[in-house]
Design an enzyme around this catalytic site. Sequence first.
Site, mmCIF file in Angstrom:
data_model
loop_
_atom_site.group_PDB
_atom_site.id
_atom_site.type_symbol
_atom_site.label_atom_id
_atom_site.label_comp_id
_atom_site.label_asym_id
_atom_site.label_seq_id
_atom_site.Cartn_x
_atom_site.Cartn_y
_atom_site.Cartn_z
ATOM 1 N N ARG A 90 4.701 -23.676 8.663
ATOM 2 C CA ARG A 90 3.931 -24.466 9.876
ATOM 3 C C ARG A 90 3.625 -25.683 9.345
ATOM 4 O O ARG A 90 3.068 -25.956 8.108
ATOM 5 C CB ARG A 90 2.559 -23.593 10.316
ATOM 6 C CG ARG A 90 2.822 -22.227 10.880
ATOM 7 C CD ARG A 90 3.129 -22.517 12.170
ATOM 8 N NE ARG A 90 3.259 -21.331 13.055
ATOM 9 C CZ ARG A 90 4.180 -20.646 13.546
ATOM 10 N NH1 ARG A 90 5.350 -21.057 12.877
ATOM 11 N NH2 ARG A 90 4.256 -19.445 14.230
ATOM 12 N N THR A 141 9.418 -24.777 6.334
ATOM 13 C CA THR A 141 9.844 -24.128 7.779
ATOM 14 C C THR A 141 8.661 -23.232 8.066
ATOM 15 O O THR A 141 9.324 -22.225 8.816
ATOM 16 C CB THR A 141 11.278 -23.342 7.377
ATOM 17 O OG1 THR A 141 10.951 -22.315 6.221
ATOM 18 C CG2 THR A 141 12.220 -24.308 7.018
ATOM 19 N N GLU A 147 3.216 -31.207 16.232
ATOM 20 C CA GLU A 147 4.530 -30.708 16.913
ATOM 21 C C GLU A 147 4.300 -31.135 18.411
ATOM 22 O O GLU A 147 3.333 -30.767 18.866
ATOM 23 C CB GLU A 147 4.844 -29.220 16.816
ATOM 24 C CG GLU A 147 5.695 -29.350 15.231
ATOM 25 C CD GLU A 147 6.055 -27.786 15.338
ATOM 26 O OE1 GLU A 147 6.098 -27.147 16.122
ATOM 27 O OE2 GLU A 147 6.124 -27.730 13.928
ATOM 28 N N HIS A 175 11.848 -27.409 14.885
ATOM 29 C CA HIS A 175 11.304 -26.090 15.007
ATOM 30 C C HIS A 175 12.006 -24.984 15.397
ATOM 31 O O HIS A 175 11.928 -24.213 16.548
ATOM 32 C CB HIS A 175 9.918 -25.856 15.456
ATOM 33 C CG HIS A 175 8.931 -24.858 15.219
ATOM 34 N ND1 HIS A 175 7.587 -24.750 15.161
ATOM 35 C CD2 HIS A 175 9.268 -23.298 14.880
ATOM 36 C CE1 HIS A 175 7.253 -23.530 14.550
ATOM 37 N NE2 HIS A 175 8.075 -22.789 14.352
ATOM 38 N N ARG A 221 8.933 -11.797 3.400
ATOM 39 C CA ARG A 221 10.296 -11.529 3.670
ATOM 40 C C ARG A 221 11.345 -12.516 3.709
ATOM 41 O O ARG A 221 12.353 -12.811 3.438
ATOM 42 C CB ARG A 221 10.219 -10.529 5.142
ATOM 43 C CG ARG A 221 9.832 -9.492 5.040
ATOM 44 C CD ARG A 221 9.592 -8.829 6.481
ATOM 45 N NE ARG A 221 8.272 -9.206 6.843
ATOM 46 C CZ ARG A 221 7.293 -8.567 7.514
ATOM 47 N NH1 ARG A 221 7.391 -7.353 7.597
ATOM 48 N NH2 ARG A 221 6.300 -9.243 7.928
ATOM 49 N N ILE A 222 10.794 -13.964 4.348
ATOM 50 C CA ILE A 222 11.587 -15.073 4.640
ATOM 51 C C ILE A 222 11.735 -15.694 3.112
ATOM 52 O O ILE A 222 12.857 -16.089 2.626
ATOM 53 C CB ILE A 222 10.882 -15.856 5.582
ATOM 54 C CG1 ILE A 222 10.931 -15.354 7.135
ATOM 55 C CG2 ILE A 222 11.895 -17.147 5.897
ATOM 56 C CD1 ILE A 222 10.193 -16.281 8.069
HETATM 57 C C1 DGY Z 1 7.718 -18.044 14.135
HETATM 58 O O1 DGY Z 1 8.175 -16.736 14.264
HETATM 59 O O2 DGY Z 1 6.685 -17.844 13.797
HETATM 60 C C2 DGY Z 1 8.398 -19.059 14.568
HETATM 61 O O3 DGY Z 1 7.888 -20.133 13.970
HETATM 62 C C3 DGY Z 1 8.565 -19.363 16.087
HETATM 63 O O4 DGY Z 1 7.485 -19.417 16.510
#
Ligand code: DGY
Length: 334
Positions: free
Chosen positions: A244, A242, A273, A292, A162-163
């Site tokens: 992990r 964006t 992090e 993040h 989706r992203i």
């Molecule tokens: C997610 O939604 O996985 C973001 O990285 C925040 O945890």
Amino acid sequence: MRRDPKEVRVLVTRKFPERGIDMLKNEGFGVNVWPHERPMTGEEFLKEAKRSTAIFCTLSEKIDRPFLEDCSHIDVISQFGVGYDNIDVMTAGHLGIPVCNTPDVLSDATADVAFGLMINVSRKMFWLHKSIAKGEWKYFRPGSGLGIELRGKMLGVFGMGRIGAEMARRCKSAFGMNIIYHNRKPDKKAEDELEARYVTFDALLEESDVLTLHASLSKDTEGMFDMKAFRRMKKSAIFINTARGLMHNEEDLIRALREGEIWGAGLDVTNPEPMDQNNPLLEMENVAVLPHIGSATEETRNRMSELAASGIIKYYRGEVIDNLVNRRSLDRGR
Ligand code: DGY
């Protein structure tokens, strides 16, 4: 599982937006919100979880096998976030504990950050902003601060979910970028809508002008972007993460940038992090780093809070939870 709301005690591990917390309270549940800004230590978490029936948590809470075996009385776990690599969802399933998350509602906000990082890196914006603060803007210099253009370039998406699809949509409509992607399986919808082309991992590395990560963290994807991968990429390529931080090897990324194996990098997630304030990436011209904040808009965080709360509410009302992440192991555990 239906349960008298008075018997339900939800441990809310951080100060999440009130919306979701109010929903839990309105349901008549007992709600215990961790009152501090800092996350709980493992010991504090275990202690609070022992006197709870449900957990509303996020990526800072490590919910591994020993924790779950100690807390097998927990009815349901709801994660504020789309990623859930902090939770051993398989063990939870075997113990009969459903785990849900907050997909979809944060796709736009996260893709905006990936898109913003890409533009910022390509035009060295973070770096140039800092140079003004250091008093280095003395006059107009025609040959300095030069970035690179994005129009018509090749976007490589690692993880067309989706992203990833939202990022691809933005890049295609704003810059007419061509899209290639690598997934476990080809995605027909993305191919039809975005004219995206499925490629092997090696081809993704070799052909991308901008390579953007949107896969989830797993044993397979951990450390996948290392020196070997960076060496295969174009020397003019921009790397965006964006997803992990553990998916890239940060020492190797620093080296790859220093040695010119790739051109730039934009990170919303780092490894580890939080990032150390003396990390050399923060002093590099073609690098932009954020702490993040992918889903950090008021609207998105409110929606995440509501969705995370609704998972717990649906569970206790005996309704179907749509965003369950461990359906298969739950079924097997039954
Ligand atoms: C997610 O939604 O996985 C973001 O990285 C925040 O945890």
